[in-house]
Scaffold this motif. Structure first.
Motif, PDB file in Angstrom:
ATOM      1  N   ALA A  39       0.939  -1.333   0.736  1.00 23.97           N
ATOM      2  CA  ALA A  39      -0.192  -0.081  -0.126  1.00 23.97           C
ATOM      3  C   ALA A  39       0.686   1.666  -0.340  1.00 23.97           C
ATOM      4  CB  ALA A  39      -1.303   0.406   1.497  1.00 23.97           C
ATOM      5  N   MET A  40       0.378   2.143  -0.604  1.00 26.54           N
ATOM      6  CA  MET A  40       1.526   3.287  -0.213  1.00 26.54           C
ATOM      7  C   MET A  40       0.568   4.925  -0.845  1.00 26.54           C
ATOM      8  SD  MET A  40       2.690   2.495  -4.938  1.00 26.54           S
ATOM      9  CE  MET A  40       3.643   3.356  -4.777  1.00 26.54           C
ATOM     10  N   SER A  41       0.778   6.135  -0.071  1.00 24.80           N
ATOM     11  CA  SER A  41       0.298   6.774   0.025  1.00 24.80           C
ATOM     12  C   SER A  41       0.505   7.977  -0.089  1.00 24.80           C
ATOM     13  CB  SER A  41      -0.396   6.862   1.161  1.00 24.80           C
ATOM     14  OG  SER A  41       0.091   7.019   2.145  1.00 24.80           O
ATOM     15  N   LEU A  42       0.038   9.456  -0.228  1.00 21.65           N
ATOM     16  CA  LEU A  42       1.146  10.860  -0.378  1.00 21.65           C
ATOM     17  C   LEU A  42       0.057  12.380  -0.124  1.00 21.65           C
ATOM     18  CD1 LEU A  42       3.823  12.304  -2.069  1.00 21.65           C
ATOM     19  CD2 LEU A  42       1.295  13.149  -2.375  1.00 21.65           C
ATOM     20  N   ASP A  43       0.586  12.768   0.713  1.00 22.02           N
ATOM     21  CA  ASP A  43      -0.274  13.356   1.854  1.00 22.02           C
ATOM     22  C   ASP A  43       0.158  15.161   1.071  1.00 22.02           C
ATOM     23  OD1 ASP A  43      -2.740  11.373   1.952  1.00 22.02           O
ATOM     24  OD2 ASP A  43      -1.769  11.864   4.395  1.00 22.02           O
ATOM     25  N   VAL A  44      -0.655  15.888   1.147  1.00 18.53           N
ATOM     26  CA  VAL A  44       0.312  17.273   0.773  1.00 18.53           C
ATOM     27  C   VAL A  44      -0.794  18.600   1.441  1.00 18.53           C
ATOM     28  CG1 VAL A  44       0.543  19.499  -0.846  1.00 18.53           C
ATOM     29  CG2 VAL A  44       0.608  17.380  -1.917  1.00 18.53           C
ATOM     30  N   ASN A  45      -0.331  18.716   2.559  1.00 19.34           N
ATOM     31  CA  ASN A  45      -1.176  19.891   3.518  1.00 19.34           C
ATOM     32  C   ASN A  45      -2.142  18.618   4.311  1.00 19.34           C
ATOM     33  OD1 ASN A  45       0.411  21.928   2.996  1.00 19.34           O
ATOM     34  ND2 ASN A  45      -0.741  22.676   1.214  1.00 19.34           N
ATOM     35  N   GLU A  71       3.370  14.702   2.543  1.00 20.02           N
ATOM     36  CA  GLU A  71       4.054  13.166   3.658  1.00 20.02           C
ATOM     37  C   GLU A  71       3.587  11.839   2.824  1.00 20.02           C
ATOM     38  OE1 GLU A  71       2.780  13.972   7.923  1.00 20.02           O
ATOM     39  OE2 GLU A  71       1.678  15.498   6.816  1.00 20.02           O
ATOM     40  N   LEU A  72       4.159  11.032   2.532  1.00 19.82           N
ATOM     41  CA  LEU A  72       4.350  10.165   2.041  1.00 19.82           C
ATOM     42  C   LEU A  72       4.929   8.875   1.631  1.00 19.82           C
ATOM     43  CD1 LEU A  72       7.423   9.743  -0.902  1.00 19.82           C
ATOM     44  CD2 LEU A  72       5.880  11.940   0.456  1.00 19.82           C
ATOM     45  N   GLU A  73       3.842   7.339   1.974  1.00 17.82           N
ATOM     46  CA  GLU A  73       4.617   6.407   3.056  1.00 17.82           C
ATOM     47  C   GLU A  73       3.954   5.174   1.783  1.00 17.82           C
ATOM     48  OE1 GLU A  73       3.168   4.603   7.104  1.00 17.82           O
ATOM     49  OE2 GLU A  73       2.026   5.634   6.393  1.00 17.82           O
ATOM     50  N   ILE A  74       5.058   4.376   1.974  1.00 12.76           N
ATOM     51  CA  ILE A  74       4.586   3.138   1.702  1.00 12.76           C
ATOM     52  C   ILE A  74       5.026   1.890   2.821  1.00 12.76           C
ATOM     53  CG2 ILE A  74       5.770   1.177   0.008  1.00 12.76           C
ATOM     54  CD1 ILE A  74       6.619   3.300  -2.297  1.00 12.76           C
ATOM     55  N   GLU A  75       4.183   0.619   2.771  1.00 15.65           N
ATOM     56  CA  GLU A  75       3.502  -0.675   3.383  1.00 15.65           C
ATOM     57  C   GLU A  75       5.422  -0.764   4.026  1.00 15.65           C
ATOM     58  OE1 GLU A  75       1.207  -4.131   4.649  1.00 15.65           O
ATOM     59  OE2 GLU A  75       0.457  -2.606   2.194  1.00 15.65           O
ATOM     60  N   GLY A  76       5.410  -1.389   5.900  1.00 19.59           N
ATOM     61  CA  GLY A  76       6.610  -1.238   5.416  1.00 19.59           C
ATOM     62  C   GLY A  76       8.046  -0.424   5.115  1.00 19.59           C
ATOM     63  N   LEU A  77       8.072   0.072   4.370  1.00 19.11           N
ATOM     64  CA  LEU A  77       8.629   0.684   4.278  1.00 19.11           C
ATOM     65  C   LEU A  77       8.823   2.174   4.683  1.00 19.11           C
ATOM     66  CD1 LEU A  77       9.407   0.216  -0.130  1.00 19.11           C
ATOM     67  CD2 LEU A  77      10.144  -1.320   1.782  1.00 19.11           C
ATOM     68  N   GLY A  78       8.818   2.630   5.105  1.00 15.80           N
ATOM     69  CA  GLY A  78       8.288   3.810   5.605  1.00 15.80           C
ATOM     70  C   GLY A  78       7.926   5.297   5.964  1.00 15.80           C
ATOM     71  N   ARG A  79       8.284   6.102   6.245  1.00 15.68           N
ATOM     72  CA  ARG A  79       7.363   7.649   5.374  1.00 15.68           C
ATOM     73  C   ARG A  79       8.615   9.016   5.334  1.00 15.68           C
ATOM     74  NH1 ARG A  79       2.408   7.735   7.859  1.00 15.68           N
ATOM     75  NH2 ARG A  79       3.084  10.198   7.693  1.00 15.68           N
ATOM     76  N   GLN A  80       8.083   9.487   4.240  1.00 12.38           N
ATOM     77  CA  GLN A  80       8.812  10.598   4.101  1.00 12.38           C
ATOM     78  C   GLN A  80       8.048  12.046   4.334  1.00 12.38           C
ATOM     79  OE1 GLN A  80      10.092  10.957  -0.153  1.00 12.38           O
ATOM     80  NE2 GLN A  80      11.437   9.026  -0.036  1.00 12.38           N
TER      81      GLN A  80
END
Length: 280
Positions: free
Chosen positions: A197-203, A263-272
């Motif tokens: 799973a992957m996601s990205l948020d802006v503000n 702010e972004l994240e991939i399952e098991g790989l961490g957040r940026q």
């Protein structure tokens, strides 16, 4: 294992995560690079009791999780729903472009809009780091050549990419347009790179939600294709495309402004996390 590189820009040291504790690896390896991502060295690192390594105090900067790499290879339009939102046809073969090595920064470093930028966009992507030299490999054993996986934000300046006469590289290679990390998660800890799973948020607003299961070309197929064109060397980075939800696909298109936070994240790989700044 989760391998990291920590410290000031240009002076990063190798480290390993022990749960939430950062441990120093500089007494064991010089850096996290192609020279240290071979299976023999990774097996040696796995055999270490992390509690015997020095604990890193404070909250140091985390640099890109791979240093001194040779190539940064990028696959475009690799999610069918992302291709649709941009009005592009489904590619018959992986679309390849390059991102300049000088674009790569840490996962929490600022993203700096270049002068004249009006169309800077976001893209959460699965990164693949090669661990073993690969030439003419088949998709059946392609994942054996992978050292590990990471999160990449393939930041893109769409006007530069599409309107400045040339290839996509112009809009992909601006300084800071390649946040990479925070961790290099070794392949033994990623049971299926095609189900993340992957996601990205802006503000704080969700822009991208996706899963690597919807890739057009799998990681293994990408490695097979690229290794048939060129030798892939240990430390080379491949970023594998983005799911829908990028700014250029919105109606109307929406792009990053100074002060915006990704702010972004991939399952098991961490957040940026990156804040957008303007170049001086």
């Amino acid at each position: 294992m989760k391998l990291v590189r920590y410290g000031d820009v240009g002076s990063e040291r190798p480290g390993m995560m022990d749960g939430d504790t950062l441990r120093d690896l500089s007494g064991v390896i010089d850096d996290v690079t192609g020279d240290t991502l071979n299976d023999e060295t990774l097996d040696r690192l796995r055999s270490i009791d992390p509690t015997t390594l020095p604990e890193v105090s404070g909250n140091p900067r985390l640099g890109a999780c791979v240093g001194h790499f040779g190539k940064f290879l990028c696959i475009g339009l690799n999610y069918s729903d992302h291709a649709a939102e941009t009005g592009a046809a489904i590619p018959e073969h992986p679309i390849l472009f390059f991102k300049a090595n000088s674009a790569v920064v840490g996962a929490f470093d600022d993203v700096v809009k270049p002068r004249g930028s009006t169309h800077t966009d976001w893209e959460v992507e699965l990164g693949v780091v090669i661990g073993t030299e690969a030439k003419y490999v088949s998709k059946e054993n392609a994942l054996d050549y992978v050292a590990g996986y990471c999160v990449i934000n393939d930041v893109s300046e769409r006007h530069f990419q599409t309107q400045l006469t040339g290839q996509w590289t112009k809009g992909k290679s601006c300084d800071t347009f390649g946040p990479t990390g925070p961790y290099l998660v070794t392949r033994d800890e990623v049971s299926d790179p095609q189900n993340l799973a992957m996601s990205l948020d802006v503000n704080g607003k969700r822009m991208q939600t996706g899963n690597t299961a919807t890739m057009i070309f799998t990681v293994a197929e990408i490695i097979e294709h690229l290794s048939g064109l060129m030798t892939l060397h240990p430390g080379d980075i491949i970023t594998t495309g983005t799911p829908p939800g990028v700014g250029m696909g919105m109606k109307p298109p929406t792009y990053l402004n100074v002060g915006d936070v990704m702010e972004l994240e991939i399952e098991g790989l961490g957040r940026q996390r990156q804040e957008v700044k303007m170049d001086a």
